[in-house]
Design an enzyme around this catalytic site. Structure first.
Site, PDB file in Angstrom:
ATOM      1  N   LYS A 126       0.299  31.245 -73.297  1.00 34.36           N
ATOM      2  CA  LYS A 126      -0.544  32.003 -74.450  1.00 34.36           C
ATOM      3  C   LYS A 126      -1.205  31.175 -75.103  1.00 34.36           C
ATOM      4  CE  LYS A 126       1.238  36.474 -74.370  1.00 34.36           C
ATOM      5  NZ  LYS A 126       1.877  37.686 -75.572  1.00 34.36           N
ATOM      6  N   LYS A 217      -1.755  39.545 -60.932  1.00 35.38           N
ATOM      7  CA  LYS A 217      -2.043  40.903 -60.973  1.00 35.38           C
ATOM      8  C   LYS A 217      -2.401  41.408 -62.043  1.00 35.38           C
ATOM      9  CE  LYS A 217       1.887  41.958 -64.175  1.00 35.38           C
ATOM     10  NZ  LYS A 217       2.839  41.650 -65.645  1.00 35.38           N
ATOM     11  N   LYS A 220      -3.525  43.980 -68.721  1.00 36.23           N
ATOM     12  CA  LYS A 220      -5.018  43.616 -70.065  1.00 36.23           C
ATOM     13  C   LYS A 220      -5.212  42.800 -70.113  1.00 36.23           C
ATOM     14  CE  LYS A 220      -5.016  43.696 -74.100  1.00 36.23           C
ATOM     15  NZ  LYS A 220      -4.978  42.781 -74.715  1.00 36.23           N
TER      16      LYS A 220
END
Ligand code: TRP
Length: 355
Positions: A126, A217, A220
């Site tokens: 991230k 996957k 979101k």
């Protein structure tokens, strides 16, 4: 159904406990959340004393909009209830309602090595995406807060070897490992306090991939809107997305992860929602091509999500009622969390307030 209160300490095998959390960072949960985790939360209520938490503190580790967070926290809770989380059986609560989460996170943070925290792959991914200036210290300590979420609800070692489960996906394994390490470290330094939790991938949890990029996957943050099926999606767009899901140039409805990732994903979804084996589905659609298969799948998805959507909207219509459910959940969670925190304060050497 035996309620947690009804299980006396003398009963042979104490009810196992489960805790899990989900971030309120989207306007709706998606099919991957539902089949990969949330449906199991509902099932686990049958066998476990359950604590389910909407983790709003985690949601502010990246930049956020306050009004949206408030809304999404309620939408998240309403969806969980609509999916079948039963507030009579589970403590369903909002993380920030139980301040012991942040308090324990501080203590655990002081037991965590800087390098140790720096090795968390989710943080590395991230922060690499956001760059150092866009990365908060909160994002760095995110896994420590998660460890606190979990350890606050650990059965005390005196509670007769109760099993403590945390259902998580593959991507959370490292965080759970850290949680176990911190539990053991605390116990070692300050005396037996925490039962290290066990990660487990519940039976029936299905890994769902992106409808447009079936090798990735359903996520979101990573998927395009066309690749995600939202639980709260309107029926029209829902059907369209399924009809437009990527398949491959063949016509055969066959399970093959390598050659037919798209069809395989759709088969998994169909099978999980309808409770039919993949082999039976392959048989049913032999020779019928993708069109009919997708049309039927869309119906199965709508039959599942339609009622959840309606119930969610009803719950959101009566905010007082929803708030009272969450207040009750927070009370139940607090009863356990304050007890754990009292022990932690005492063991760490904080002076009591003297009353
Ligand atoms: N990090 C988890 C996720 O992204 C969410 C989470 C926060 C969580 N606290 C938790 C999951 C405690 C399980 C237990 O999915």
């Amino acid at each position: 159904m035996q309620t947690p209160e009804a299980s006396s300490p003398s009963s042979a095998a104490p009810t196992p406990r489960v805790l899990s959390g989900i971030q309120p960072t989207a306007d709706s949960f998606h099919l991957g959340n539902y089949l990969g985790a949330l449906r199991q939360w509902v099932a686990l209520q049958e066998t476990h004393e359950s604590f389910y938490c909407v983790v709003d503190l985690h949601a502010i580790t990246v930049e956020h909009d306050p009004a949206l967070l408030r809304r999404r926290t309620k939408v998240a809770a309403a969806q969980l209830l609509a999916m079948g989380v039963d507030p009579e059986r589970s403590a369903l609560f909002v993380q920030s309602h139980v301040p012991e989460h942040t308090e324990l996170a501080w203590v655990l943070g002081c037991l965590t090595g800087f390098g140790e925290a720096g090795r968390m792959t989710q943080f590395k991914d991230k922060s690499a995406k956001q760059g150092t200036s866009g990365t908060s210290v909160g994002l760095f300590t995110y896994p420590i807060l998660q460890a606190a979420d979990i350890l606050l609800y650990t059965p005390e070692p005196g509670e007769g070897e109760r099993v403590f489960h945390v259902p998580v996906g593959e991507d959370q394994r490292q965080h759970l490992e850290l949680t176990r390490t911190l539990a053991q470290r605390f116990n070692h330094r300050f005396g037996e306090t925490f039962t290290p939790p066990e990660a487990f991938i519940p039976e029936g949890a299905a890994k769902i991939t992106d409808l447009q990029e079936p090798t990735a996957k359903m996520s979101k943050s990573a998927s395009s809107p066309q690749g995600i099926l939202d639980v709260l999606e309107e029926p029209g767009p829902m059907r369209k997305k399924i009809m437009r899901a990527v398949t491959d140039t063949g016509t055969e409805v066959r399970y093959d992860e390598e050659e037919k990732a798209g069809v395989t994903n759709l088969l998994r979804i169909f099978s999980a929602l309808e409770g039919t084996s993949i082999a039976d589905l392959e048989g049913r659609y032999e020779g019928s091509g993708y069109g009919q298969f997708k049309k039927d799948l869309a119906q199965v998805v709508l039959d599942t999500f339609g009622p959840i959507r309606e119930r969610t909207l009803e719950l959101l219509d009566d905010e007082k009622h929803l708030d009272s459910i969450l207040a009750r959940g927070a009370e139940r969670a607090s009863a356990v969390a304050t007890r754990t925190m009292d022990t932690v304060r005492e063991r760490v050497g904080f002076v009591g307030r003297g009353h």
